[in-house]
Design an enzyme around this catalytic site. Sequence first.
Site, PDB file in Angstrom:
ATOM      1  N   SER A  92      24.975  12.912  -6.188  1.00 30.99           N
ATOM      2  CA  SER A  92      25.212  11.305  -5.537  1.00 30.99           C
ATOM      3  C   SER A  92      25.842  10.889  -4.413  1.00 30.99           C
ATOM      4  O   SER A  92      25.694   9.835  -4.407  1.00 30.99           O
ATOM      5  CB  SER A  92      25.290  10.327  -7.252  1.00 30.99           C
ATOM      6  N   LYS A 146      33.832   7.555  -0.776  1.00 30.45           N
ATOM      7  CA  LYS A 146      32.499   7.760  -1.822  1.00 30.45           C
ATOM      8  C   LYS A 146      33.040   6.301  -2.478  1.00 30.45           C
ATOM      9  O   LYS A 146      33.834   5.525  -3.003  1.00 30.45           O
ATOM     10  CB  LYS A 146      32.114   8.429  -2.687  1.00 30.45           C
ATOM     11  N   SER A 190      27.065  16.260  -9.057  1.00 31.03           N
ATOM     12  CA  SER A 190      26.873  15.100  -7.454  1.00 31.03           C
ATOM     13  C   SER A 190      28.469  15.921  -6.164  1.00 31.03           C
ATOM     14  O   SER A 190      27.896  14.793  -5.375  1.00 31.03           O
ATOM     15  CB  SER A 190      27.409  13.973  -7.905  1.00 31.03           C
TER      16      SER A 190
HETATM   17  N1  GLN Z   1      22.038  13.966 -10.865  1.00 31.93           N
HETATM   18  C1  GLN Z   1      23.098  13.756 -11.690  1.00 31.93           C
HETATM   19  C2  GLN Z   1      22.759  12.483 -12.202  1.00 31.93           C
HETATM   20  O1  GLN Z   1      21.507  11.654 -11.548  1.00 31.93           O
HETATM   21  C3  GLN Z   1      24.432  14.212 -11.503  1.00 31.93           C
HETATM   22  C4  GLN Z   1      24.621  12.837 -10.933  1.00 31.93           C
HETATM   23  C5  GLN Z   1      26.207  13.020 -10.859  1.00 31.93           C
HETATM   24  O2  GLN Z   1      27.024  14.051 -10.686  1.00 31.93           O
HETATM   25  N2  GLN Z   1      26.779  11.620 -10.699  1.00 31.93           N
HETATM   26  O3  GLN Z   1      23.315  11.979 -13.449  1.00 31.93           O
END
Ligand code: GLN
Length: 493
Positions: A156, A81, A180
Amino acid sequence: MDHSIPLDSARELIRLQASGELSAVQITEASLESIRLSQASIYAFTHVAYDAAFAKAEDIDRRRAAGQPLGALAGVPVAVKDVLCTRDMPTTCSSKMLQNFCPPYDATVVEKLRAADAVIIGKTNMDEFAMGASTENSAFGVTRNPWNKAYTPGGSSGGAAATVAAGHVPLSLGSDTGGSIRQPAAFCGITGLKPTYGRVSRYGLIAFASSLDQVGPMAWSVQDTALLMQTISGFEPRDSTSLNRADDDYIIAAQPTTVRQLRIGVIRDAIEHEGLDDEVRTAVKSAIAVFRNAGATIVDITLPHSNYGVPTYYVIAPCEASSNLSRYDGAHYGYRSTSGDAANSLVSMYSRSRAEGFGPEVKRRIMIGTYALSTGYFDAYYLKALKARRLIRGDYDAAFENVDLLLGPVTPSPAFRIGEKIDDPIQMYLCDLFTVGANLAGIPALSMPGGLSQAGLPIGIQLQAPPLAESTLLRAAAFFQSQTDHHTKRPSR
Ligand code: GLN
């Protein structure tokens, strides 16, 4: 493309190299070719490391031929990532702010991949600075779900999940601040593990919300997930929150054994939640039945404060983000504005660089966080959220007095369409209902494939365990995968 190369299994690739049936160069060629064929339609990568990957593969084949020792992931393509620092590749966080940034060092997990002789194939697309649940917040392009390209892969870590689901690579690294790793794994029909906070080093992981962020593995099977976890975990003195605790043998833990001794808590409030899609509910119930039929003890439990998870998370994460992202000022590194009077005024240079470098979701979080931390509001928001976080952790502590594991959904619904929620941040935030608890409590959690919806979209099952009980998660998930074939389903090409 050579379909006989099993790019969906790291263990197979390792075996086929050991037996001399495949070389690292052949595997790397197949992986890069499959990426080339679908990069335009899926857009899983922000950067593909063609030359570096081939150089590494050639080196592995040479060393194998010379009888030299090789690492545990020798010749296995792994995608990373784009939130993890890599000294030989750009590290952008899918943000214009870091578009041309190439870090001077590797993240610990990347160092460990290199030491294990993995072939790092490239950097995967994500929501900008890991803020989002659909990978639509990338400054460079939207990643599509390989199961149905009209749908998001989640986020994400959407690129990291999509590249595995598309059959480019068997393994990828994601990061999980509020879901995420688990949510994109669920949307793409693969397995993903968010380790205990501190289990995997955050050194070189670009910070979003430091008290919640964890790096973790993604793969089709639990065994491959464990193999990657074994490679990346461990104490790291350069990360002050790294845990100095011996790791279990995750590979051994991922061998299916009996679950007869296991006590599994079924999260009542999640299963009965009015926001839960019926097909997801049905999949969760069938997963419960698999464990019940195998003799596990099933116990109903409740997490009384779980409905406060999303509001608590959406105060704490933006507060930490507003502080962490203050380093992007146009002066130290990253994007620097030259527009307007940026050349003549320092304050204007700061504000224009940030106005032009960050996308709308990142700005929204910085503003929410700055507001919630400001004098007069700190007690009402940030301090209150910290107290709620303690209560949420308390719910888990109480539950784990009676059970070894918790079972429930990962997401309220299967993948949603691209564009469906992007203009409604609250709807997007509510996708995190079942995942943020594990981050707020610091506990490990795993998402595994639990079947397909009528529309042919994957559904995830979540397992959560007490701190440091990754082995319990892997053991239960391995048992589940020995009894079901959900993790063997592949999207049609
Ligand atoms: N969807 C969550 C957010 O927008 C989690 C994002 C993540 O785990 N990086 O913050």
